[in-house]
Write a protein that holds these residues in place. Structure first.
Motif: not given
Length: 148
Positions: A75-76, A107-111, A113, A116-117, A140, A143
């Motif tokens: 999550s982080l 996991t995930s991240t905003n477009r 970011n 992070a991608q 979001e 992944y």
């Protein structure tokens, strides 16, 4: 259990209660959002957090949850500014994968970011899906990393 590689000075291990202040000190968001501290303390208390130490300093941390549709979920991931671009994020994700109890780690991240991608791609994660309407105009991206 500590995870030390001979090729670099980064150590990862399960976070301990005594680490929380140093973890939050390296996290700029936590300085202005007290709810982050509550989430970190809860994860540390459950043993769901790994820290990275570099040259004896807190370099970052990762939170792992076990409640994402029956799979583990990062999550982080936080890397202290002084330790960014040194492999700390990759080592934290590797530690999360080692601690993962399921065959897939999500996991995930905003477009928006891109950092992070790139980190997730470098750690072997692939795009799995998209969630709209969490942050309007900034979907979001989810992944997955296949572990077994």
């Amino acid at each position: 259990m500590e995870n030390l590689h001979d090729t670099d000075p980064i150590i990862t291990r399960v976070a301990e209660c005594g680490d929380v202040d140093a973890m939050l000190a390296c996290d700029a968001y936590a300085q202005t959002h007290p709810e982050r501290g509550k989430a970190v303390r809860a994860a540390v208390g459950k043993g769901h957090c790994q820290v990275a130490l570099r040259a004896g300093q807190m370099a970052g941390y990762v939170l792992l949850h076990d409640d994402f549709f029956g799979h583990d979920f990062v999550s982080l991931v936080v890397v202290a500014p002084a330790h960014q671009c040194c492999g700390v994020g990759l080592r934290l994700l590797a530690a999360a994968a080692d601690a993962c109890q399921t065959g897939k780690l999500f996991t995930s991240t905003n477009r928006s970011n891109g950092a992070a991608q790139r980190l997730f791609a470098g750690a072997g994660f692939v795009r799995s899906g998209r969630i709209d309407h969490l942050d309007e105009g900034d979907p979001e991206f989810v992944y997955v990393k296949f572990l077994r």
